[in-house]
Design a protein around this motif. Structure first.
Motif, mmCIF file in Angstrom:
data_model
loop_
_atom_site.group_PDB
_atom_site.id
_atom_site.type_symbol
_atom_site.label_atom_id
_atom_site.label_comp_id
_atom_site.label_asym_id
_atom_site.label_seq_id
_atom_site.Cartn_x
_atom_site.Cartn_y
_atom_site.Cartn_z
ATOM 1 N N LEU A 82 42.195 -22.000 -14.806
ATOM 2 C CA LEU A 82 43.160 -22.685 -13.933
ATOM 3 C C LEU A 82 42.837 -24.179 -13.840
ATOM 4 O O LEU A 82 43.724 -25.029 -13.989
ATOM 5 N N ASN A 83 41.554 -24.478 -13.619
ATOM 6 C CA ASN A 83 41.147 -25.885 -13.530
ATOM 7 C C ASN A 83 41.430 -26.631 -14.825
ATOM 8 O O ASN A 83 41.791 -27.808 -14.810
ATOM 9 N N GLY A 84 41.279 -25.942 -15.941
ATOM 10 C CA GLY A 84 41.556 -26.532 -17.248
ATOM 11 C C GLY A 84 43.025 -26.913 -17.409
ATOM 12 O O GLY A 84 43.363 -27.813 -18.182
ATOM 13 N N ILE A 85 43.890 -26.226 -16.676
ATOM 14 C CA ILE A 85 45.332 -26.539 -16.722
ATOM 15 C C ILE A 85 45.660 -27.658 -15.724
ATOM 16 O O ILE A 85 46.344 -28.622 -16.051
ATOM 17 N N ILE A 86 45.149 -27.517 -14.492
ATOM 18 C CA ILE A 86 45.538 -28.433 -13.417
ATOM 19 C C ILE A 86 44.818 -29.783 -13.483
ATOM 20 O O ILE A 86 45.447 -30.834 -13.362
ATOM 21 N N HIS A 87 43.483 -29.761 -13.681
ATOM 22 C CA HIS A 87 42.714 -31.006 -13.561
ATOM 23 C C HIS A 87 43.165 -32.138 -14.485
ATOM 24 O O HIS A 87 43.316 -33.274 -14.020
ATOM 25 N N PRO A 88 43.412 -31.875 -15.768
ATOM 26 C CA PRO A 88 43.858 -32.996 -16.622
ATOM 27 C C PRO A 88 45.153 -33.631 -16.122
ATOM 28 O O PRO A 88 45.310 -34.856 -16.162
ATOM 29 N N ALA A 89 46.065 -32.794 -15.630
ATOM 30 C CA ALA A 89 47.351 -33.312 -15.131
ATOM 31 C C ALA A 89 47.139 -34.150 -13.871
ATOM 32 O O ALA A 89 47.763 -35.200 -13.695
ATOM 33 N N VAL A 90 46.238 -33.691 -12.995
ATOM 34 C CA VAL A 90 45.959 -34.427 -11.753
ATOM 35 C C VAL A 90 45.322 -35.771 -12.088
ATOM 36 O O VAL A 90 45.716 -36.813 -11.574
ATOM 37 N N ARG A 91 44.345 -35.750 -13.012
ATOM 38 C CA ARG A 91 43.658 -36.999 -13.381
ATOM 39 C C ARG A 91 44.627 -38.009 -13.992
ATOM 40 O O ARG A 91 44.584 -39.203 -13.679
ATOM 41 N N LYS A 92 45.484 -37.520 -14.857
ATOM 42 C CA LYS A 92 46.460 -38.395 -15.518
ATOM 43 C C LYS A 92 47.369 -39.069 -14.480
ATOM 44 O O LYS A 92 47.611 -40.272 -14.535
ATOM 45 N N GLU A 93 47.843 -38.270 -13.519
ATOM 46 C CA GLU A 93 48.738 -38.798 -12.485
ATOM 47 C C GLU A 93 47.991 -39.761 -11.547
ATOM 48 O O GLU A 93 48.538 -40.777 -11.115
ATOM 49 N N MET A 94 46.724 -39.464 -11.251
ATOM 50 C CA MET A 94 45.935 -40.359 -10.402
ATOM 51 C C MET A 94 45.802 -41.735 -11.055
ATOM 52 O O MET A 94 45.988 -42.762 -10.405
ATOM 53 N N LEU A 95 45.502 -41.724 -12.343
ATOM 54 C CA LEU A 95 45.341 -42.989 -13.070
ATOM 55 C C LEU A 95 46.675 -43.734 -13.181
ATOM 56 O O LEU A 95 46.729 -44.954 -13.072
ATOM 57 N N ARG A 96 47.760 -42.971 -13.361
ATOM 58 C CA ARG A 96 49.092 -43.585 -13.444
ATOM 59 C C ARG A 96 49.421 -44.295 -12.123
ATOM 60 O O ARG A 96 49.882 -45.438 -12.115
ATOM 61 N N GLN A 97 49.163 -43.597 -11.004
ATOM 62 C CA GLN A 97 49.456 -44.197 -9.693
ATOM 63 C C GLN A 97 48.584 -45.426 -9.443
ATOM 64 O O GLN A 97 49.055 -46.435 -8.915
ATOM 65 N N LYS A 98 47.305 -45.337 -9.830
ATOM 66 C CA LYS A 98 46.392 -46.480 -9.653
ATOM 67 C C LYS A 98 46.932 -47.698 -10.403
ATOM 68 O O LYS A 98 47.014 -48.801 -9.859
ATOM 69 N N GLU A 99 47.333 -47.479 -11.677
ATOM 70 C CA GLU A 99 47.885 -48.582 -12.492
ATOM 71 C C GLU A 99 49.140 -49.164 -11.856
ATOM 72 O O GLU A 99 49.348 -50.375 -11.856
ATOM 73 N N GLU A 100 49.966 -48.286 -11.301
ATOM 74 C CA GLU A 100 51.215 -48.722 -10.670
ATOM 75 C C GLU A 100 50.917 -49.659 -9.482
ATOM 76 O O GLU A 100 51.549 -50.690 -9.319
ATOM 77 N N TRP A 101 49.922 -49.279 -8.654
ATOM 78 C CA TRP A 101 49.550 -50.135 -7.516
ATOM 79 C C TRP A 101 48.995 -51.466 -8.004
ATOM 80 O O TRP A 101 49.264 -52.518 -7.416
ATOM 81 N N LEU A 102 48.197 -51.434 -9.077
ATOM 82 C CA LEU A 102 47.627 -52.681 -9.616
ATOM 83 C C LEU A 102 48.746 -53.599 -10.115
ATOM 84 O O LEU A 102 48.728 -54.801 -9.877
#
Length: 198
Positions: A82-102
């Protein structure tokens, strides 16, 4: 500056996160994102249903968290899947949001990551704040907030990396054993010390 905000169950991390939001800092919230990536129709939810069976979906197509939770709770192999499915997607979205704020011109971004150390995401941030509370305080809060028994509260606290371990790896620790005002004063002092301009 990217600040990682973390803590343990019932130490008051969400309270500090709310304070930062009220002060106008942009927050990238890992918990919120982990709910976002499993919304009905999302590729992540489709993948979870393919892996664990479509009966983990509710009639409206959303995730039956209770059912999935009971499936993986005592099964390390399934939890890893389950973590193998969810974690990469969460990390990708976290980085996307961080870039958006920057891109919007913010200088300081808060990444609110409950399992920052457990997930080994220290490289995502420049500095780490750990919100800390004594185990007895955590226990009392869990019993009051969630209606847990003494044993259930203990089990929840013990299932996480100890708060002392987290404190050792922090750049700053906010002691949240006292009043909200005391907590906010510590936060304000820290933001000044770090020159954390929005």
């Amino acid at each position: 500056m990217i600040i990682g905000l973390t803590g343990s169950i019932a130490t008051g991390k969400s309270t500090v996160s709310r304070m930062l939001k009220q002060k106008g800092y942009p927050i990238v919230d890992a918990d919120e994102i982990s709910r976002l990536v499993v919304e009905p129709g999302s590729p992540v939810l489709t993948s979870i249903a393919e892996t664990f069976g479509s009966d983990i979906l509710l009639p409206d197509g959303s995730l039956n968290r209770g059912k999935l939770g009971s499936l993986i709770f005592n099964d390390e192999e399934k939890r890893k899947k389950l973590n193998g499915i969810i974690h990469p997607a969460v990390r990708k979205e976290m980085l996307r949001q961080k870039e958006e704020w920057l891109e919007k011109g913010f200088n300081t971004i808060i990444m609110d990551i409950p399992l920052l150390f457990e997930s080994k995401l220290q490289s995502y941030v420049d500095k780490i704040i750990v919100v800390s509370a004594a185990p007895a305080v955590q226990r009392e809060r869990l019993i009051a907030r969630n209606g847990y028994s003494q044993d259930e509260a203990e089990a929840r606290i013990n299932s996480q990396l100890s708060i002392l371990e987290k404190e050792k790896c922090a750049d700053a620790v906010i002691d949240n054993n006292g009043s909200m005002e005391e907590t906010e004063n510590q936060l304000d002092e820290l933001l000044i010390k770090w020159n954390a301009v929005k």
